[in-house]
Scaffold this motif. Structure first.
Motif, PDB file in Angstrom:
ATOM      1  N   VAL A   1       0.808  -1.134   0.219  1.00  0.00           N
ATOM      2  CA  VAL A   1       0.087   0.017  -0.254  1.00  0.00           C
ATOM      3  C   VAL A   1       0.851   1.248   0.018  1.00  0.00           C
ATOM      4  O   VAL A   1       2.192   1.176   0.426  1.00  0.00           O
ATOM      5  N   VAL A   2       0.532   2.462  -0.792  1.00  0.00           N
ATOM      6  CA  VAL A   2       1.112   3.624  -0.750  1.00  0.00           C
ATOM      7  C   VAL A   2       0.136   4.787  -0.703  1.00  0.00           C
ATOM      8  O   VAL A   2      -0.871   4.529  -1.211  1.00  0.00           O
ATOM      9  N   ALA A   3       0.645   5.937  -0.021  1.00  0.00           N
ATOM     10  CA  ALA A   3      -0.209   6.951   0.074  1.00  0.00           C
ATOM     11  C   ALA A   3      -0.200   7.772  -1.244  1.00  0.00           C
ATOM     12  O   ALA A   3       1.025   7.858  -1.560  1.00  0.00           O
ATOM     13  N   GLY A   4      -1.366   8.193  -1.662  1.00  0.00           N
ATOM     14  CA  GLY A   4      -1.479   8.933  -2.708  1.00  0.00           C
ATOM     15  C   GLY A   4      -1.505  10.541  -2.343  1.00  0.00           C
ATOM     16  O   GLY A   4      -0.689  10.869  -1.509  1.00  0.00           O
ATOM     17  N   ASP A   5      -2.370  11.265  -3.012  1.00  0.00           N
ATOM     18  CA  ASP A   5      -2.548  12.755  -2.553  1.00  0.00           C
ATOM     19  C   ASP A   5      -3.016  12.627  -1.517  1.00  0.00           C
ATOM     20  O   ASP A   5      -4.468  12.196  -1.479  1.00  0.00           O
TER      21      ASP A   5
ATOM     22  N   ARG B   1       9.388   2.858   5.954  1.00  0.00           N
ATOM     23  CA  ARG B   1       8.895   4.509   5.466  1.00  0.00           C
ATOM     24  C   ARG B   1       9.560   5.149   6.584  1.00  0.00           C
ATOM     25  O   ARG B   1       9.255   5.145   7.825  1.00  0.00           O
ATOM     26  N   VAL B   2      10.231   6.091   5.883  1.00  0.00           N
ATOM     27  CA  VAL B   2      11.076   6.982   6.835  1.00  0.00           C
ATOM     28  C   VAL B   2      10.510   8.087   7.074  1.00  0.00           C
ATOM     29  O   VAL B   2      10.182   8.993   6.346  1.00  0.00           O
ATOM     30  N   SER B   3      10.677   8.794   8.357  1.00  0.00           N
ATOM     31  CA  SER B   3      10.289  10.242   8.584  1.00  0.00           C
ATOM     32  C   SER B   3      11.377  10.781   9.718  1.00  0.00           C
ATOM     33  O   SER B   3      12.208   9.991   9.981  1.00  0.00           O
ATOM     34  N   VAL B   4      11.291  12.055   9.863  1.00  0.00           N
ATOM     35  CA  VAL B   4      12.266  12.635  10.783  1.00  0.00           C
ATOM     36  C   VAL B   4      11.858  12.568  12.380  1.00  0.00           C
ATOM     37  O   VAL B   4      10.851  13.067  12.350  1.00  0.00           O
ATOM     38  N   GLY B   5      12.856  11.968  13.223  1.00  0.00           N
ATOM     39  CA  GLY B   5      12.151  11.910  14.551  1.00  0.00           C
ATOM     40  C   GLY B   5      12.938  13.069  15.385  1.00  0.00           C
ATOM     41  O   GLY B   5      13.209  14.157  14.613  1.00  0.00           O
ATOM     42  N   THR B   6      12.893  12.756  16.434  1.00  0.00           N
ATOM     43  CA  THR B   6      13.443  13.945  17.514  1.00  0.00           C
ATOM     44  C   THR B   6      14.968  14.054  17.246  1.00  0.00           C
ATOM     45  O   THR B   6      15.676  13.155  17.006  1.00  0.00           O
ATOM     46  N   LYS B   7      15.327  15.350  17.355  1.00  0.00           N
ATOM     47  CA  LYS B   7      16.726  15.716  17.050  1.00  0.00           C
ATOM     48  C   LYS B   7      17.400  15.387  15.703  1.00  0.00           C
ATOM     49  O   LYS B   7      18.447  14.908  15.705  1.00  0.00           O
ATOM     50  N   GLY B   8      16.292  15.157  14.797  1.00  0.00           N
ATOM     51  CA  GLY B   8      16.760  14.766  13.368  1.00  0.00           C
ATOM     52  C   GLY B   8      17.153  13.451  13.084  1.00  0.00           C
ATOM     53  O   GLY B   8      17.528  13.001  12.182  1.00  0.00           O
ATOM     54  N   ALA B   9      16.847  12.409  14.089  1.00  0.00           N
ATOM     55  CA  ALA B   9      17.253  11.088  13.915  1.00  0.00           C
ATOM     56  C   ALA B   9      16.174  10.283  13.146  1.00  0.00           C
ATOM     57  O   ALA B   9      14.888  10.801  13.267  1.00  0.00           O
ATOM     58  N   PRO B  10      16.461   9.616  12.323  1.00  0.00           N
ATOM     59  CA  PRO B  10      15.268   8.923  11.454  1.00  0.00           C
ATOM     60  C   PRO B  10      14.640   8.076  12.248  1.00  0.00           C
ATOM     61  O   PRO B  10      15.136   7.363  13.226  1.00  0.00           O
ATOM     62  N   MET B  11      13.131   8.090  11.808  1.00  0.00           N
ATOM     63  CA  MET B  11      12.213   7.182  12.492  1.00  0.00           C
ATOM     64  C   MET B  11      11.649   6.400  11.233  1.00  0.00           C
ATOM     65  O   MET B  11      11.362   6.927  10.372  1.00  0.00           O
TER      66      MET B  11
ATOM     67  N   SER C   1      -1.176  -9.257  15.007  1.00  0.00           N
ATOM     68  CA  SER C   1      -2.148  -9.764  14.134  1.00  0.00           C
ATOM     69  C   SER C   1      -1.757 -11.082  13.779  1.00  0.00           C
ATOM     70  O   SER C   1      -0.796 -11.608  13.597  1.00  0.00           O
ATOM     71  N   ASP C   2      -3.022 -11.963  13.676  1.00  0.00           N
ATOM     72  CA  ASP C   2      -3.088 -13.482  12.937  1.00  0.00           C
ATOM     73  C   ASP C   2      -2.989 -13.317  11.628  1.00  0.00           C
ATOM     74  O   ASP C   2      -2.530 -14.352  11.268  1.00  0.00           O
ATOM     75  N   PHE C   3      -3.389 -12.331  10.996  1.00  0.00           N
ATOM     76  CA  PHE C   3      -3.270 -12.045   9.618  1.00  0.00           C
ATOM     77  C   PHE C   3      -2.146 -11.578   8.999  1.00  0.00           C
ATOM     78  O   PHE C   3      -1.059 -11.113  10.001  1.00  0.00           O
ATOM     79  N   PHE C   4      -1.471 -11.520   7.767  1.00  0.00           N
ATOM     80  CA  PHE C   4      -0.453 -11.247   7.313  1.00  0.00           C
ATOM     81  C   PHE C   4      -0.499  -9.837   7.066  1.00  0.00           C
ATOM     82  O   PHE C   4      -1.274  -9.144   5.916  1.00  0.00           O
ATOM     83  N   ILE C   5       0.161  -8.754   7.692  1.00  0.00           N
ATOM     84  CA  ILE C   5       0.340  -7.528   7.221  1.00  0.00           C
ATOM     85  C   ILE C   5       1.371  -7.348   6.103  1.00  0.00           C
ATOM     86  O   ILE C   5       2.552  -7.232   6.172  1.00  0.00           O
ATOM     87  N   SER C   6       0.851  -6.954   4.741  1.00  0.00           N
ATOM     88  CA  SER C   6       1.880  -7.037   3.655  1.00  0.00           C
ATOM     89  C   SER C   6       2.512  -5.764   3.178  1.00  0.00           C
ATOM     90  O   SER C   6       3.419  -5.794   2.761  1.00  0.00           O
ATOM     91  N   GLY C   7       1.821  -4.611   4.058  1.00  0.00           N
ATOM     92  CA  GLY C   7       2.554  -3.181   3.645  1.00  0.00           C
ATOM     93  C   GLY C   7       1.989  -2.165   4.536  1.00  0.00           C
ATOM     94  O   GLY C   7       0.940  -2.602   5.041  1.00  0.00           O
ATOM     95  N   VAL C   8       2.611  -1.108   4.702  1.00  0.00           N
ATOM     96  CA  VAL C   8       2.098   0.000   5.533  1.00  0.00           C
ATOM     97  C   VAL C   8       2.973   1.274   4.906  1.00  0.00           C
ATOM     98  O   VAL C   8       3.965   1.256   4.441  1.00  0.00           O
TER      99      VAL C   8
ATOM    100  N   VAL D   1      -1.980   6.191   9.565  1.00  0.00           N
ATOM    101  CA  VAL D   1      -1.108   5.106   9.048  1.00  0.00           C
ATOM    102  C   VAL D   1      -2.099   4.108   8.371  1.00  0.00           C
ATOM    103  O   VAL D   1      -3.221   3.792   8.813  1.00  0.00           O
ATOM    104  N   VAL D   2      -2.167   3.724   7.008  1.00  0.00           N
ATOM    105  CA  VAL D   2      -2.526   2.761   6.356  1.00  0.00           C
ATOM    106  C   VAL D   2      -1.846   1.399   6.395  1.00  0.00           C
ATOM    107  O   VAL D   2      -0.784   1.542   5.902  1.00  0.00           O
ATOM    108  N   ALA D   3      -2.369   0.471   6.426  1.00  0.00           N
ATOM    109  CA  ALA D   3      -1.833  -1.049   6.298  1.00  0.00           C
ATOM    110  C   ALA D   3      -2.654  -1.809   5.397  1.00  0.00           C
ATOM    111  O   ALA D   3      -3.874  -1.765   5.285  1.00  0.00           O
ATOM    112  N   SER D   4      -2.015  -2.668   4.605  1.00  0.00           N
ATOM    113  CA  SER D   4      -2.678  -3.549   3.948  1.00  0.00           C
ATOM    114  C   SER D   4      -2.692  -4.892   4.346  1.00  0.00           C
ATOM    115  O   SER D   4      -1.398  -5.505   4.820  1.00  0.00           O
TER     116      SER D   4
END
Length: 553
Positions: free
Chosen positions: A234-238, A455-465, A507-514, A528-531
Motif C-alpha cells: 500500500v502507498v499513500a497518494g495525494d 517508510r522514513v520520517s524525521v524523528g526527534t533531534k533529526g534522527a530517522p524514524m 495480528s494473526d493475519f499477514f500485514i503485507s505493507g504500511v 497510517v494505512v496498512a494492507s
C-alpha cells in the motif's frame, strides 16, 4: 504456528454464506442491464488503419478501455491477447456474451476511434460507438468519452459520459493548498452505498515532530470492506494536511484505489491487468511537476520485467504508452527529495544485474541518470537488488536503509556496506517472482521475495524514524507462507541502533505493507494505512484482504 494459506473449513462456509447473502442484495443495484446485456464483455486488440506508425498508442487502447469500463460500470472485462485465436472464438470459449472490437483511422489531420459491440449469442450488433481525436496524444484522452458512452448506452450507467469528460476549471476559484487526489483506474466510480454513508467530521491536523513528540501507540480506527484479492502493498497518494485523500494498494493483477475520509476507507476505482502479468511494486510520485501524484508501476509480463506510468489527469489516470526495463522504487528522502531508484532485470541465475541508478523521466520513458554509489557486487544488495531500498539522514550524513534477503533491517554506508543489522525480521514479503534457470529435480525456478521498504520520517533531534512491518516466525520459518504473527512498529535511530517507540497489537493475519498518510510522514494524531491479507485463497475459500486505518499517538 499460523499459516496464512490455511483457514478453518467452518469459518470458510460461514463467510461464503454471508458473501452469498450480500451478493444477492447487491445484484439488483450493481448488475442492472441495458437492452438485456449483462456487464460482461471481451475486448479484442484494436486495429490501426492509419498510414502513420501509431502502433504503440493503439496497442494500449484495449487495456485502457477495459479499465474505464470496470471503473464506470463494474464490468467484467476480458482482454483478448493479440496473435492468438480469432477474437470471436476466444470470447465464446471464455463464455463472454459480448465482443468489443475497435479501429483507429486517420481522417485529414485528426483521428477517428470506432468500436462495434457484437452480441455473440445472436451474432447481431449490440451497438456502435465512435469519437474523434485531434492528435495522436489526444486519442487516449478521448477514450474517456468513448468508454463513458459505451457504459451509458450499453450498460445503462447514467452520467457515465459526464463522469469521464474533463470539466473546465472554475474561474477564479481558490485552489486548496493540498487537494485530495491520487488515483483512479482510469476513471472514478462511487463506492456502492457510499452516498448513504454518514458524513464524517474532518480529522484535526497532525502536530509535528518538531514539537518534541515521540510516538507511543498505534490504534486502529477504521477498516475498508473486504477486497476479493490478495493485496501485497500500500502507498499513500495525494492527501491533505489532515491526512485525508487517496491510498493505493495492489494485488498480482490489479491496482485498487481507495479514499480516506475521516476514519472511513472507501473504494474508489481499480486498474486491472491480464493474468499473464504480475504487478511487483507501485509507487505514487509526482512525475510531471503538476503537484499531483502519478503512479509508477513495476510489472512482470511473461518473463520480462518492465515498468510503466499512469499520469494523473483530472479525477483519473491515463496510462502512458510504452514501458521501461527497470524495477523502480521510491527512495523518498534521498538527498532531501523524492528519488526513483532503478535496476535492470538480470540474466541467467541473477534476478537483477548492474548498478543502481537514479532515474529520470522525460515525459515518455525512464532512463538512467546518476549512479547510486552502492556496490551491487557485495552483500547485502548483491543478492537482493534494488528491492526494499530507501534512504535517511543520519546526522551528519545520509545513509541507506535496506531490508535484506533474510528480512533483517540494515543500515548501509555510502557504498553499500552494512553498518547495522537487526535481530528481528522486518518488511517481510507476501509475494515473489520466479527467475533464473529451473531446478533439474523440481523444474521450479528460484523465487525473489518482494520485500517492503521501511517508510522514513524525521524523528526527534533529526534522527530517522521508520515505520515498518515486523513478522515473527516459528521453528519452521523456512517454510514458505508460514508465520506466527505480524505487527506494525515505529523504530527510531538511537545510540547506533534502532529502538522501538510504538507498536500495534500482533495480528494473526499477514500485514503485507504500511505507509504514513499524513504529509511529511509520521505525526502525532496522524494516520497510517496498512494492507492486510486475511486469506490467500485455497480450495475451500476465496482470497480476501482489507485496508486498515491506524492513528498514531
Amino acid at each position: 504456528m499460523r499459516n496464512r494459506r490455511v483457514q478453518s473449513l467452518g469459518g470458510a462456509v460461514l463467510r461464503a454464506a454471508l458473501s452469498l447473502f450480500v451478493l444477492v442484495i447487491l445484484i439488483p443495484a450493481y448488475t442492472s442491464v441495458a437492452a438485456g446485456y449483462p456487464r460482461r464483455v471481451a475486448v479484442a486488440p484494436f486495429v490501426s488503419l492509419a498510414k502513420e506508425d501509431i502502433g504503440s498508442t493503439v496497442a494500449v487502447l484495449p487495456r485502457l478501455l477495459a479499465s474505464r469500463l470496470m471503473a464506470l460500470a463494474g464490468a467484467d472485462v476480458l482482454l483478448i491477447p493479440p496473435g492468438g485465436k480469432a477474437p470471436e472464438e476466444a470470447a465464446k470459449e471464455a463464455k463472454y456474451p459480448l465482443l468489443l472490437q475497435g479501429t483507429v483511422s486517420k481522417l485529414g489531420k485528426g483521428y477517428s476511434i470506432d468500436t462495434t459491440v457484437t452480441d455473440l449469442a445472436t451474432g447481431g450488433s449490440a451497438g456502435a460507438f465512435f469519437t474523434a481525436a485531434a492528435t495522436e496524444d489526444d486519442i487516449i484522452l478521448q477514450l474517456g468519452v468513448l468508454s463513458g458512452e459505451i457504459a451509458e448506452k450499453l450498460f445503462g450507467v447514467q452520467g457515465a459520459i459526464r463522469a469521464v469528460s474533463p470539466s473546465p476549471p472554475p474561474a477564479a476559484a481558490p485552489v486548496p493548498a493540498a487537494p485530495p487526489a491520487g488515483a483512479a483506474a482510469v476513471t472514478a466510480f462511487p463506492a456502492v452505498g457510499a452516498a448513504a454513508a454518514p458524513a464524517t467530521p474532518p480529522s484535526p491536523a497532525a502536530s509535528t515532530v518538531a514539537e518534541g513528540w515521540v510516538p507511543s501507540s498505534l490504534k486502529k480506527v477504521g477498516q475498508s470492506d473486504k477486497i476479493a484479492d490478495e493485496i501485497h502493498g500500500v502507498v499513500a497518494g495525494d492527501v491533505d494536511a489532515a491526512g485525508e485523500g487517496e491510498v493505493v494498494t495492489y494485488g498480482r493483477n490489479a491496482i485498487y484505489v481507495y479514499r480516506v475520509k475521516g476514519n472511513e476507507v472507501l473504494p474508489y476505482t481499480r486498474i486491472t491487468r491480464s493474468v499473464s502479468h504480475q504487478i511487483l511494486n507501485v509507487e505514487a510520485v509526482d512525475l510531471d511537476g503538476d503537484g499531483k501524484k502519478d503512479l509508477v508501476v513495476t510489472d512482470r509480463e511473461g518473463d520480462r520485467l518492465v515498468s510503466f506510468v499512469m499520469l494523473r489527469k483530472g479525477d483519473g489516470f491515463v496510462e502512458v504508452p510504452g514501458t521501461s526495463p527497470y524495477f523502480l522504487v521510491d527512495t523518498r528522502h534521498a538527498a532531501g527529495k523524492v528519488v526513483l531508484a532503478g535496476q535492470r532485470q538480470g540474466i541467467g541465475a541473477e534476478p537483477f544485474q548492474g548498478k543502481l541508478y537514479r532515474m529520470k523521466w522525460d515525459g515518455k520513458t525512464f532512463s538512467e541518470d546518476n549512479v547510486i554509489p552502492i556496490d551491487t557486487a557485495i552483500l547485502p544488495t548483491s543478492t537482493g537488488g534494488v528491492i526494499s531500498l530507501t534512504a535517511a539522514r543520519f546526522e551528519p550524513e545520509e545513509r541507506w536503509i535496506y531490508v535484506d534477503i533474510e528480512e533483517k533491517l540494515r543500515v548501509l554506508d555510502s557504498v553499500g556496506k552494512s553498518v547495522y543489522k537487526s535481530k528481528d525480521r522486518y518488511g517481510a514479503a507476501s509475494d515473489a517472482f520466479p527467475y533464473g534457470e529451473p531446478d533439474r529435480l523440481t523444474a521450479q525456478r528460484p523465487l525473489m521475495p518482494l520485500r517492503k521498504s521501511p517508510r522514513v520520517s524525521v524523528g526527534t533531534k533529526g534522527a530517522p524514524m521508520v515505520l515498518v512491518t515486523e513478522v515473527k516466525k516459528g521453528v519452521l520459518d523456512s517454510m514458505a507462507g508460514t508465520f506466527e504473527s505480524t505487527r506494525i512498529v515505529i523504530l527510531e535511530w538511537s545510540g547506533g541502533g534502532f529502538t522501538e517507540r510504538a507498536s500495534a497489537p500482533k495480528s494473526d493475519f499477514f500485514i503485507s505493507g504500511v505507509d504514513a498518510i499524513a504529509p511529511g510522514g509520521l505525526r502525532k494524531g496522524g494516520k497510517v494505512v496498512a494492507s492486510v491479507i486475511q486469506h490467500s485463497g485455497t480450495t475451500w475459500q476465496a482470497k480476501a484482504s482489507y485496508l486498515e486505518l491506524i492513528q498514531v499517538e
